[in-house]
Scaffold this motif. Structure first.
Motif, PDB file in Angstrom:
ATOM      1  N   LYS A  38      -6.783  -3.582   2.550  1.00 28.80           N
ATOM      2  CA  LYS A  38      -5.755  -2.812   1.852  1.00 28.80           C
ATOM      3  C   LYS A  38      -4.725  -2.280   2.839  1.00 28.80           C
ATOM      4  O   LYS A  38      -5.063  -1.845   3.922  1.00 28.80           O
ATOM      5  CB  LYS A  38      -6.382  -1.632   1.116  1.00 28.80           C
ATOM      6  N   LEU A  39      -3.470  -2.314   2.410  1.00 30.77           N
ATOM      7  CA  LEU A  39      -2.399  -1.631   3.120  1.00 30.77           C
ATOM      8  C   LEU A  39      -2.016  -0.466   2.221  1.00 30.77           C
ATOM      9  O   LEU A  39      -1.434  -0.656   1.161  1.00 30.77           O
ATOM     10  CB  LEU A  39      -1.200  -2.555   3.340  1.00 30.77           C
ATOM     11  N   LYS A  40      -2.416   0.726   2.648  1.00 34.93           N
ATOM     12  CA  LYS A  40      -2.154   1.929   1.855  1.00 34.93           C
ATOM     13  C   LYS A  40      -1.345   2.916   2.677  1.00 34.93           C
ATOM     14  O   LYS A  40      -1.348   2.873   3.902  1.00 34.93           O
ATOM     15  CB  LYS A  40      -3.477   2.580   1.419  1.00 34.93           C
ATOM     16  N   ARG A  41      -0.687   3.810   1.949  1.00 38.39           N
ATOM     17  CA  ARG A  41       0.093   4.865   2.590  1.00 38.39           C
ATOM     18  C   ARG A  41      -0.499   6.223   2.234  1.00 38.39           C
ATOM     19  O   ARG A  41      -1.135   6.380   1.204  1.00 38.39           O
ATOM     20  CB  ARG A  41       1.544   4.823   2.121  1.00 38.39           C
ATOM     21  N   TYR A  42      -0.264   7.189   3.093  1.00 36.30           N
ATOM     22  CA  TYR A  42      -0.707   8.554   2.823  1.00 36.30           C
ATOM     23  C   TYR A  42       0.142   9.183   1.720  1.00 36.30           C
ATOM     24  O   TYR A  42      -0.343   9.984   0.937  1.00 36.30           O
ATOM     25  CB  TYR A  42      -0.630   9.420   4.085  1.00 36.30           C
ATOM     26  N   SER A  43       1.431   8.787   1.640  1.00 36.65           N
ATOM     27  CA  SER A  43       2.367   9.435   0.722  1.00 36.65           C
ATOM     28  C   SER A  43       2.457   8.783  -0.649  1.00 36.65           C
ATOM     29  O   SER A  43       3.198   9.269  -1.496  1.00 36.65           O
ATOM     30  CB  SER A  43       3.764   9.437   1.352  1.00 36.65           C
ATOM     31  N   SER A  44       1.739   7.690  -0.879  1.00 36.61           N
ATOM     32  CA  SER A  44       1.886   6.970  -2.143  1.00 36.61           C
ATOM     33  C   SER A  44       0.560   6.314  -2.537  1.00 36.61           C
ATOM     34  O   SER A  44      -0.173   5.835  -1.676  1.00 36.61           O
ATOM     35  CB  SER A  44       2.970   5.897  -1.994  1.00 36.61           C
ATOM     36  N   PRO A  45       0.279   6.241  -3.830  1.00 38.41           N
ATOM     37  CA  PRO A  45      -0.945   5.564  -4.265  1.00 38.41           C
ATOM     38  C   PRO A  45      -0.807   4.035  -4.294  1.00 38.41           C
ATOM     39  O   PRO A  45      -1.784   3.336  -4.495  1.00 38.41           O
ATOM     40  CB  PRO A  45      -1.159   6.114  -5.678  1.00 38.41           C
ATOM     41  N   GLU A  46       0.408   3.526  -4.105  1.00 41.63           N
ATOM     42  CA  GLU A  46       0.644   2.081  -4.137  1.00 41.63           C
ATOM     43  C   GLU A  46      -0.164   1.372  -3.051  1.00 41.63           C
ATOM     44  O   GLU A  46      -0.238   1.841  -1.919  1.00 41.63           O
ATOM     45  CB  GLU A  46       2.127   1.795  -3.944  1.00 41.63           C
ATOM     46  N   THR A  47      -0.760   0.243  -3.402  1.00 42.81           N
ATOM     47  CA  THR A  47      -1.591  -0.517  -2.480  1.00 42.81           C
ATOM     48  C   THR A  47      -1.107  -1.950  -2.392  1.00 42.81           C
ATOM     49  O   THR A  47      -0.822  -2.576  -3.408  1.00 42.81           O
ATOM     50  CB  THR A  47      -3.064  -0.519  -2.946  1.00 42.81           C
TER      51      THR A  47
END
Length: 181
Positions: free
Chosen positions: A148-157
């Motif tokens: 997974k490529l995830k961000r701390y600021s967004s739930p988008e994966t």
């Protein structure tokens, strides 16, 4: 969203940075997925299949109302059209989240992620490296096939694979995602 001096333009990276400034920078590739071309072709074929089934459906109904087609043909055609629409949605939902390429800017602070749009075209997203979760933070193991490529600021994966993809710049990749061990 990217804040520019004139308003919101694209994914948020830093304040008062124009989108054109990010897209014209020189980026070095750190990851590539050779199979993205195949996914692009499948994505476009799904669009074509859905369009063909939608175009064929009205004549089938016209034939049915004129007595030239059976109710079985109408039901079968409608089922195929609905199935094609559902599959188009499901496939595009998946394909839009598969990462084709990742790049780093020279300062190694901005990650450029290339993925497919709904129409099967390339779409770039610019992310702050500090906002991208490491492989360990996402709960994945470096040995997993799909990561997974995830961000701390967004739930988008987004999803990428070190097994089917290729890490071009190991140091740059580890700068973003942490150690692969």
């Amino acid at each position: 969203m990217l804040q520019s001096c004139w308003g919101t333009l694209a994914p948020k990276v830093t304040s008062c940075v124009r989108y054109s400034d990010l897209s014209t920078q020189k980026y070095s590739i750190i990851y590539t997925l050779p199979h993205i071309k195949l996914l692009r072709a499948i994505s476009r074929l799904k669009l074509l299949q859905t369009a063909i089934t939608v175009v064929i459906l009205p004549p089938v109904y016209i034939l049915y109302f004129q007595g030239g087609a059976s109710s079985f043909l109408v039901g079968y055609s409608t089922g195929i059209a609905l199935f094609a629409g559902v599959m188009l949605y499901a496939a595009s939902h998946l394909f839009r989240r598969v990462v084709g390429m990742m790049y780093l800017d020279p300062s190694r602070t901005t990650l450029k992620v290339s993925h497919l749009s709904f129409w099967g075209k390339r779409q770039d997203v610019y992310l702050r490296v500090s906002d991208v979760m490491t492989i360990g933070d996402t709960g994945d193991s470096a040995t997993e096939t799909i990561l997974k490529l995830k961000r701390y600021s967004s739930p988008e994966t987004f999803y990428f694979s070190t097994r089917f993809g290729r890490i071009v710049d190991k140091d740059g990749f580890e700068k973003v995602f942490g150690s692969l061990k």
